[in-house]
Design a protein around this motif. Structure first.
Motif, PDB file in Angstrom:
ATOM      1  N   ALA A 151       0.852  -1.183   0.000  1.00  0.00           N
ATOM      2  CA  ALA A 151       0.000   0.000   0.000  1.00  0.00           C
ATOM      3  C   ALA A 151       0.884   1.227   0.000  1.00  0.00           C
ATOM      4  N   LEU A 152       0.491   2.184  -0.799  1.00  0.00           N
ATOM      5  CA  LEU A 152       1.311   3.371  -0.949  1.00  0.00           C
ATOM      6  C   LEU A 152       0.433   4.564  -0.612  1.00  0.00           C
ATOM      7  N   ASP A 207       1.846  -5.854  -5.907  1.00  0.00           N
ATOM      8  CA  ASP A 207       0.440  -5.595  -5.575  1.00  0.00           C
ATOM      9  C   ASP A 207      -0.370  -5.276  -6.835  1.00  0.00           C
ATOM     10  N   THR A 215      -1.013   8.233  -0.540  1.00  0.00           N
ATOM     11  CA  THR A 215      -1.115   9.244  -1.592  1.00  0.00           C
ATOM     12  C   THR A 215       0.051  10.248  -1.516  1.00  0.00           C
ATOM     13  N   VAL A 267       1.289   5.598 -14.230  1.00  0.00           N
ATOM     14  CA  VAL A 267       1.628   7.015 -14.024  1.00  0.00           C
ATOM     15  C   VAL A 267       3.061   7.172 -13.565  1.00  0.00           C
ATOM     16  N   GLU A 300      -1.524  -2.254 -11.584  1.00  0.00           N
ATOM     17  CA  GLU A 300      -2.409  -1.942 -12.702  1.00  0.00           C
ATOM     18  C   GLU A 300      -2.674  -0.447 -12.845  1.00  0.00           C
ATOM     19  N   TRP A 301      -2.905   0.215 -11.733  1.00  0.00           N
ATOM     20  CA  TRP A 301      -3.392   1.604 -11.833  1.00  0.00           C
ATOM     21  C   TRP A 301      -2.348   2.665 -11.475  1.00  0.00           C
ATOM     22  N   VAL A 302      -1.355   2.289 -10.665  1.00  0.00           N
ATOM     23  CA  VAL A 302      -0.405   3.313 -10.231  1.00  0.00           C
ATOM     24  C   VAL A 302       0.872   3.287 -11.065  1.00  0.00           C
ATOM     25  N   PHE A 333      -3.287  -3.879  -7.452  1.00  0.00           N
ATOM     26  CA  PHE A 333      -3.869  -2.545  -7.625  1.00  0.00           C
ATOM     27  C   PHE A 333      -2.789  -1.549  -8.032  1.00  0.00           C
ATOM     28  N   LEU A 334      -1.667  -1.595  -7.315  1.00  0.00           N
ATOM     29  CA  LEU A 334      -0.590  -0.662  -7.618  1.00  0.00           C
ATOM     30  C   LEU A 334      -0.053  -0.924  -9.019  1.00  0.00           C
ATOM     31  N   LEU A 375       3.021   8.831  -3.077  1.00  0.00           N
ATOM     32  CA  LEU A 375       2.834   8.753  -4.524  1.00  0.00           C
ATOM     33  C   LEU A 375       3.153  10.102  -5.157  1.00  0.00           C
TER      34      LEU A 375
END
Lengths: 81, 727
Positions: free
Chosen positions: A43-44, A65, A46, A75, A70-72, A67-68, A49
């Protein structure tokens, strides 16, 4: 300590919280050609980030992870201007 | 059509019906929690079902209904008549779409626009702001257009919620972690993290001021998301969006197409006459199998026709078959067929049928044994005994089997009652009358065919009652009646038939008005009208062109209705009765046979031939001495129970020679022809018979005096007469 700052590499492990934001920003500002290892990051925060985004440091080891990843990561991969 | 789709069609119809019923309950009692939940559950299940298929507008429309209900359930909106109207509208649209889907497997072209319009109207009925969602993508959500193709594909054809989350700068201080919040978005389809402004140099960045914003798409409903983001309602906006499905690339040629092409090719191969013939037979077989496997049995006929022609014609035919199923335009019959309704059968009834078939198989086993006995030269007496026993066994099984099969078709009358609450509600609302509908006897059972016939007349009677029977509230008040009128629909079994009674406590029918109307329409002469008793005059409403009301409303009163009701009911072998007390109300009774498959006839003999009349029409049988028959010129009449009944002679009606035999009196069959008692002189009465009536076909179908034919147990032919046509 969720983020271990080594010589050139910052190793993120587990849930990295808002408290790390200032140390991370300082380290990124000081280190020469910093490397980021997000492999163990689950978990990162915000705040972390946005520090990473502002610094535009390359990610050497992408996070496991889902979620990280795929979506983070997309960027993070992009270098800010 | 695949089974999943079939199931969807059936299920969504049931869900829509259930939702409609629950909605009506809810409107009557807005505090009815069970009704809200039933309605909610039905819509929710329906939404899930539509989402299985590519029909975004449908899903979206149902979702909008769900939204509205949610507001009602949470007490944010009241269940008003307006809102109910709109929800009913939604259900109707849904039902129409399901019908369309069954025919063409596609939603109508304007489905999207309709869904949007309904959504907007629902929102307006809720009194909420006409939110963002109406047309296209609202400007705050322009980014949705930029969602990369890969993510877009995942959301294609779905209704999604777009989330724009702009965290406050100081949000970290209140313990928020926006990225973590985004992680918890259910059914996340897309997430974009972006900088709120250009990044300052790292040294000038304040890590504790949030400078990121988030854009996301989720398959979850707005409500679920609102719950997730409840801590930051001021920083987040949602929009419900339908992501259009991408245009599918042309479907690749199916396997069947390829196989059919190959068959056409084989036909074209050169070879000796013998080889060609053998190939032709093999190809025909193969093509038939392919068509059957594809569920295209209807096209076998085309193939059969082509198979009789020259080889080239067959090749062309197979090639055209390969191009796909016959276009819809070729089969207009499909479109016209009424909505298919599945027949749900009790497992118990099915089991009984199975058991009987088993018994029949066993009973059949005794026949070869008897045949062997006969061959071996057993005595005729012993054989006759054996055959009688076998017959007895088979007979009783067949009897039970027939009964069991009839039972499969027997359904509760509640099926035809189902649309009534809605009809009463809508009509009463439109007419500005307060009406309570009382239904009873819905559990009474009748044959499916009878139910099918009963539906329309019943709707009509109830509509009539609402329109003409029930007075406006002020008139009811003036007459000292309760303001809320009552319409009662009651079903019960009576003798061999089903009775459905529609009554109202309205103004009743003015017999004099009916007389005047009938005379004005030329249905009867003034003298005839004057001679009618009030009860008889009421029956005039069943004549074509005579209406019960002076005003022609959009509902009824055009004088076609009651005539049609009578027609439908009599066609099913039933009859209609009407009774009315001015000022107190009207009661119409439909008396129908339990089943149409087996008709109970009273048989009579005339000039050596058997004729039958439906038992439901026959009110009595009497021997009338010659002296009791009154003659006025050619018209004969007889007094039965203090009533003058016209007497007709069946021989004359059928143009048969007069009966010259000496006899003491006449056998008179008393028949009720829609309220007109008629005496019919026949030669002799015979037994009653349960027969399976076969309608006249071909050229004979034009002989309208006959309702059909039936074969009696002893092999004699029985002609069932349609008296109304004969007179």
């Amino acid at each position: 300590m969720p983020i271990r700052f080594e010589d050139r590499t910052a190793r993120f492990e587990g849930a990295c919280t808002v408290e790390e934001a200032i140390p991370l920003a300082e380290w990124l500002g000081a280190a020469e050609a910093p490397r980021l290892d997000l492999g163990g990051c689950t978990a990162l925060h915000t705040a972390l980030l946005q520090v990473l985004l502002a610094a535009g440091a390359p990610v050497a080891v992408p996070p496991e992870d889902a979620f990280l990843k795929e979506w983070v990561m997309p960027v993070l991969g992009k270098r800010p201007p | 059509m695949n089974t999943l789709f079939d199931q969807f069609v059936l299920e969504s119809r049931e869900l829509l019906e259930a939702a409609g019923a629950a909605l009506l309950r809810l409107e009557r009692d807005p505090a009815d929690r069970v009704a809200v939940n039933d309605l909610f559950r039905a819509l929710h299940t329906l939404k899930g079902a539509t989402a299985l298929f590519d029909m975004a507008p449908f899903t979206r429309m149902v979702h909008a209904g769900e939204d509205a209900l949610m507001a009602v359930r949470d007490g944010q909106a009241a269940m008003t008549g307006d809102l109910a109207d709109r929800l009913l509208d939604l259900l109707d649209t849904g039902a129409a779409w399901v019908d369309g889907l069954e025919d063409s497997q596609a939603l109508p072209g304007d489905a999207d626009a309709r869904a949007q319009a309904l959504e907007a109207r629902l929102r307006a009925a809720l009194g909420g702001p006409a939110e963002s969602v109406e047309a296209g993508t609202p400007s705050a959500f322009a980014w949705v257009e930029e969602v990369p193709e890969a993510e877009r594909a995942k959301a294609a054809g779905r209704t999604v919620t777009a989330i724009a989350y702009d965290p406050a700068e100081d949000c970290f201080f209140s313990g928020d972690d926006p990225l973590d919040l985004c992680r918890r978005i259910p059914d996340l389809l897309f997430l974009r993290v972006e900088a709120a402004a250009a990044w300052p140099p790292l040294a000038q960045l304040d890590p504790y001021r949030c400078a990121l914003r988030f854009r996301a798409l989720s398959g979850a409903s707005k409500e679920d998301l609102a719950r997730l983001f409840r801590g930051v309602p001021d920083q987040v906006t949602f929009a419900t969006l339908a992501i259009p499905a991408r245009a599918e690339p042309a479907a690749p040629a199916s396997l069947a197409t390829a196989m059919l092409r190959e068959q056409a090719h084989i036909l074209g191969l050169p070879g000796s006459a013998e080889e060609t013939a053998a190939r032709r037979a093999a190809v025909l077989r193969a093509v038939r199998n392919i068509l059957t496997a594809e569920g295209r049995d209807a096209e076998q006929a085309v193939l059969d026709r082509a198979a009789e022609g020259p080889a080239e014609a067959l090749v062309r035919c197979v090639e055209s078959l390969a191009d796909g199923p016959a276009a819809e335009a070729d089969t207009p019959a499909n479109a016209a067929s009424p909505a298919r309704r599945a027949l749900r059968v009790d497992a118990e009834r099915m089991d009984r049928l199975m058991a009987l078939v088993g018994e029949l198989v066993v009973a059949k086993g005794s026949l070869p044994y008897l045949a062997r006995e006969a061959q071996d030269g057993r005595s005729a007496e012993a054989l006759a005994q054996g055959i009688k026993e076998a017959h007895g066994r088979i007979d009783s099984i067949v009897g039970e089997l027939q009964d069991a099969v009839l039972r499969l078709r027997v359904l509760p009358l509640s099926r035809v009652f189902d649309p009534l609450p809605r009809l009463v509600r809508d009509t009463a609302r439109r007419l500005g009358k307060a009406v309570e509908l009382h239904l009873s006897g819905g559990e009474t059972e009748a044959d499916k065919d009878i139910l099918d016939i009963l539906g329309e007349p019943l709707l009509h009677l109830v509509r009539n009652g609402l329109d003409h029977g029930v007075e406006a509230p002020e008139r009811r008040r003036a007459a000292g009646k309760p303001e809320v009128a009552a319409i009662r629909v009651r079903a019960f079994q009576d003798g061999g038939g089903v009775v459905v009674e529609v009554s109202d406590d309205g103004a009743g029918i003015d017999a004099d008005a009916v007389r005047r109307k009938a005379v004005a329409r030329g249905a009867v002469t003034a003298e005839q009208a004057a001679a009618l008793s009030d009860a008889e005059a009421l029956r005039l409403i069943f004549l074509p062109g005579v209406s019960t009301s002076d005003s022609v409303s959009d509902l009824s009163g055009r004088g076609v209705g009651m005539d049609a009701v009578r027609g439908a009911v009599e066609q099913a072998g039933g009859r209609v009765e009407v009774a009315s007390t001015p000022g107190a109300g009207t009661r119409v009774r439909l008396v129908l046979p339990l089943t149409m498959m087996v008709t109970r006839l009273v048989t009579v003999e005339t000039a050596g031939t058997l004729y039958g009349f439906p038992v439901t029409l026959v009110t009595g049988m009497q021997r009338v001495p010659h002296g009791a028959i009154r003659r006025m010129k050619h018209a004969e009449s007889v007094v039965v129970q203090d009533e003058v009944v016209p007497l007709l002679r069946l021989r004359r009606l059928l143009n048969l020679p007069e009966d010259e035999r000496e006899r003491k009196g006449e056998a008179v069959l008393l028949v009720d022809l829609g309220g007109h008692p008629v005496g019919l002189v026949v030669d002799a009465f015979r037994e009653r018979a349960d027969v399976v009536l076969k309608p006249m076909t071909g050229l004979l179908a034009r002989l309208r005096g006959y309702a059909g034919t039936a074969v009696l147990g002893d092999g004699r032919l029985l002609l069932a007469l349609n008296l109304r046509e004969l007179l």
